[in-house]
Design an enzyme around this catalytic site. Structure first.
Site, PDB file in Angstrom:
ATOM      1  N   HIS A   5      -1.703  16.286   6.109  1.00  0.00           N
ATOM      2  CA  HIS A   5      -2.526  17.301   5.215  1.00  0.00           C
ATOM      3  C   HIS A   5      -3.696  17.433   5.671  1.00  0.00           C
ATOM      4  O   HIS A   5      -4.014  16.839   6.842  1.00  0.00           O
ATOM      5  CB  HIS A   5      -2.410  16.944   3.627  1.00  0.00           C
ATOM      6  CG  HIS A   5      -2.983  15.575   3.440  1.00  0.00           C
ATOM      7  ND1 HIS A   5      -4.140  15.038   3.926  1.00  0.00           N
ATOM      8  CD2 HIS A   5      -2.031  14.270   3.118  1.00  0.00           C
ATOM      9  CE1 HIS A   5      -4.132  13.803   3.738  1.00  0.00           C
ATOM     10  NE2 HIS A   5      -3.044  13.298   3.309  1.00  0.00           N
ATOM     11  N   HIS A  38      -5.656  14.439   7.064  1.00  0.00           N
ATOM     12  CA  HIS A  38      -5.397  13.992   8.366  1.00  0.00           C
ATOM     13  C   HIS A  38      -5.948  14.958   9.471  1.00  0.00           C
ATOM     14  O   HIS A  38      -6.500  14.501  10.528  1.00  0.00           O
ATOM     15  CB  HIS A  38      -3.986  13.921   8.637  1.00  0.00           C
ATOM     16  CG  HIS A  38      -3.078  13.231   7.718  1.00  0.00           C
ATOM     17  ND1 HIS A  38      -2.154  13.314   6.702  1.00  0.00           N
ATOM     18  CD2 HIS A  38      -3.035  11.663   7.720  1.00  0.00           C
ATOM     19  CE1 HIS A  38      -1.752  12.494   5.911  1.00  0.00           C
ATOM     20  NE2 HIS A  38      -2.114  11.369   6.846  1.00  0.00           N
ATOM     21  N   GLN A  60       5.614  -2.156   5.762  1.00  0.00           N
ATOM     22  CA  GLN A  60       4.347  -2.216   4.773  1.00  0.00           C
ATOM     23  C   GLN A  60       4.837  -1.424   3.417  1.00  0.00           C
ATOM     24  O   GLN A  60       3.873  -1.296   2.555  1.00  0.00           O
ATOM     25  CB  GLN A  60       3.064  -1.398   5.191  1.00  0.00           C
ATOM     26  CG  GLN A  60       3.373   0.022   5.543  1.00  0.00           C
ATOM     27  CD  GLN A  60       2.284   1.042   6.181  1.00  0.00           C
ATOM     28  OE1 GLN A  60       2.229   0.825   7.274  1.00  0.00           O
ATOM     29  NE2 GLN A  60       1.464   1.664   5.317  1.00  0.00           N
ATOM     30  N   ARG A  95       1.585  11.795  -0.682  1.00  0.00           N
ATOM     31  CA  ARG A  95       2.180  11.628  -2.064  1.00  0.00           C
ATOM     32  C   ARG A  95       1.913  12.428  -2.977  1.00  0.00           C
ATOM     33  O   ARG A  95       2.844  12.518  -3.845  1.00  0.00           O
ATOM     34  CB  ARG A  95       2.079  10.182  -2.660  1.00  0.00           C
ATOM     35  CG  ARG A  95       2.399   8.860  -1.774  1.00  0.00           C
ATOM     36  CD  ARG A  95       1.751   7.499  -2.316  1.00  0.00           C
ATOM     37  NE  ARG A  95       2.008   6.418  -1.477  1.00  0.00           N
ATOM     38  CZ  ARG A  95       2.952   5.859  -1.205  1.00  0.00           C
ATOM     39  NH1 ARG A  95       3.953   5.883  -2.383  1.00  0.00           N
ATOM     40  NH2 ARG A  95       3.179   4.813  -0.275  1.00  0.00           N
TER      41      ARG A  95
HETATM   42  O1  PAF Z   1      -2.515   5.025   6.042  1.00  0.00           O
HETATM   43  C1  PAF Z   1      -1.409   4.898   6.816  1.00  0.00           C
HETATM   44  O2  PAF Z   1      -0.836   6.093   6.855  1.00  0.00           O
HETATM   45  C2  PAF Z   1      -0.646   3.998   7.053  1.00  0.00           C
HETATM   46  O3  PAF Z   1      -1.015   2.677   6.289  1.00  0.00           O
HETATM   47  C3  PAF Z   1      -0.946   3.697   8.603  1.00  0.00           C
HETATM   48  C4  PAF Z   1      -2.721   3.150   8.802  1.00  0.00           C
HETATM   49  C5  PAF Z   1      -0.756   4.799   9.394  1.00  0.00           C
HETATM   50  C6  PAF Z   1      -0.266   2.255   9.288  1.00  0.00           C
HETATM   51  O4  PAF Z   1       0.804   2.596   9.043  1.00  0.00           O
END
Ligand code: PAF
Length: 289
Positions: A34, A37, A61, A191
């Protein structure tokens, strides 16, 4: 923009660029990109010679399998946004390329993060930061950038990554870029696109509650009381289910004790809106003398 699916293809070109004296900026992402970024990418393009972006939905994660499955994936739109933002190299690997020896071996598990991983998101999402540290460590190994660009929206994540970089003795510089917001204050997040229209409207109130805490702190109200009021207010608003509102020291992430001298004072929240979990934070501007 050139796209790579393997580290082997990318690293050769990056080593050559480094030998030519070019500076490399890196923006790690999980896609569903988006304007937030795009701001990170543009910053890197302005400041560095070569900008690398990774798109990798890191399985290690995610604490809930359903969250990993539901994570939005929009590769065509992501590529268009990166092209328009001036990105040079896109690294879009599969799990085997990032973790050739499997995901179990985590150098980062041996690192000590202390209070940075035991509070807020660390409580709500056990294991999450272990996965973030693992993947960012691996991506830094592949890209070896001069500057790593991260968004302030994930304040705790930035703190953990900074500490990881310090602990492994890497010389990469971390540049934190302020959160980009919608007109009603909602922090941009991948999200957000999972929100139903009425949830999206409700989510606009989150940032107003953080702003109210900031205003209260600036006139000397007690931090715990402000946290309590913001949490209770959000509980009363339709569709919002806050998990925490915390005022903390930006260096240790420990609860702020009223009157303590801290370098950076921060308020952060996590709120469930329907089935979507959103986080946001605000840095409290220093009091004017
Ligand atoms: O913030 C994110 O999109 C993720 O946590 C990252 C830093 C790309 C690690 O997967």
């Amino acid at each position: 923009m050139q796209t790579f699916t393997t580290a082997a293809e990318l690293t050769g070109l990056l080593s050559a660029a480094r030998r030519r004296g070019q500076r490399i900026g890196f923006v790690p992402t999980m896609g569903a990109l988006h304007r937030g970024h795009a701001t990170l990418v543009r910053r890197s393009v302005e400041e560095q010679d070569l900008t690398v972006v990774s798109i990798f939905v890191n399985p290690t994660q995610f604490t809930e399998g359903a969250d990993l499955t539901a994570y939005p994936r929009t590769p065509e739109a992501d590529i268009a946004l990166l092209e328009a933002s001036g990105c040079h190299f896109l690294y879009m690997p599969g799990v085997e390329d990032v973790y050739p020896a499997g995901t179990a071996e985590r150098l980062t598990d041996r690192l000590e993060f202390g209070s940075l991983t035991t509070r807020m998101e660390g409580i709500q999402r056990p294991g999450h930061f272990g996965g973030v540290a693992q993947v960012v460590h691996r991506l830094l190994e592949i890209v070896d950038p001069h500057v790593l660009y991260l968004g302030q929206k994930d304040y705790q994540q930035v703190a953990v990554i900074r500490r990881m970089i310090e602990l492994i003795g890497s010389r990469v510089v971390v540049s934190t870029v302020p959160t980009v917001r919608e007109p009603d204050g909602l922090a941009l997040s991948s999200r957000n696109r999972l929100l139903q229209p009425e949830e999206r409207r409700a989510a606009g109130a989150i940032n107003g509650q953080l702003a109210a805490v900031v205003a209260g702190l600036q006139v000397g109200w007690p931090a715990r009381e402000l946290e309590r009021i913001a949490t209770a207010t959000m509980h009363q608003l339709p569709l919002l289910n806050p998990e925490y509102v915390e005022v903390f020291d930006g260096d240790t992430l420990l609860p702020y004790q009223d009157g303590d001298p801290v370098r950076e004072l921060v308020v952060a929240t996590a709120v469930r809106v329907g089935r979507v979990r959103l986080i946001d934070n605000r840095i409290v501007p220093p009091a004017q003398p």
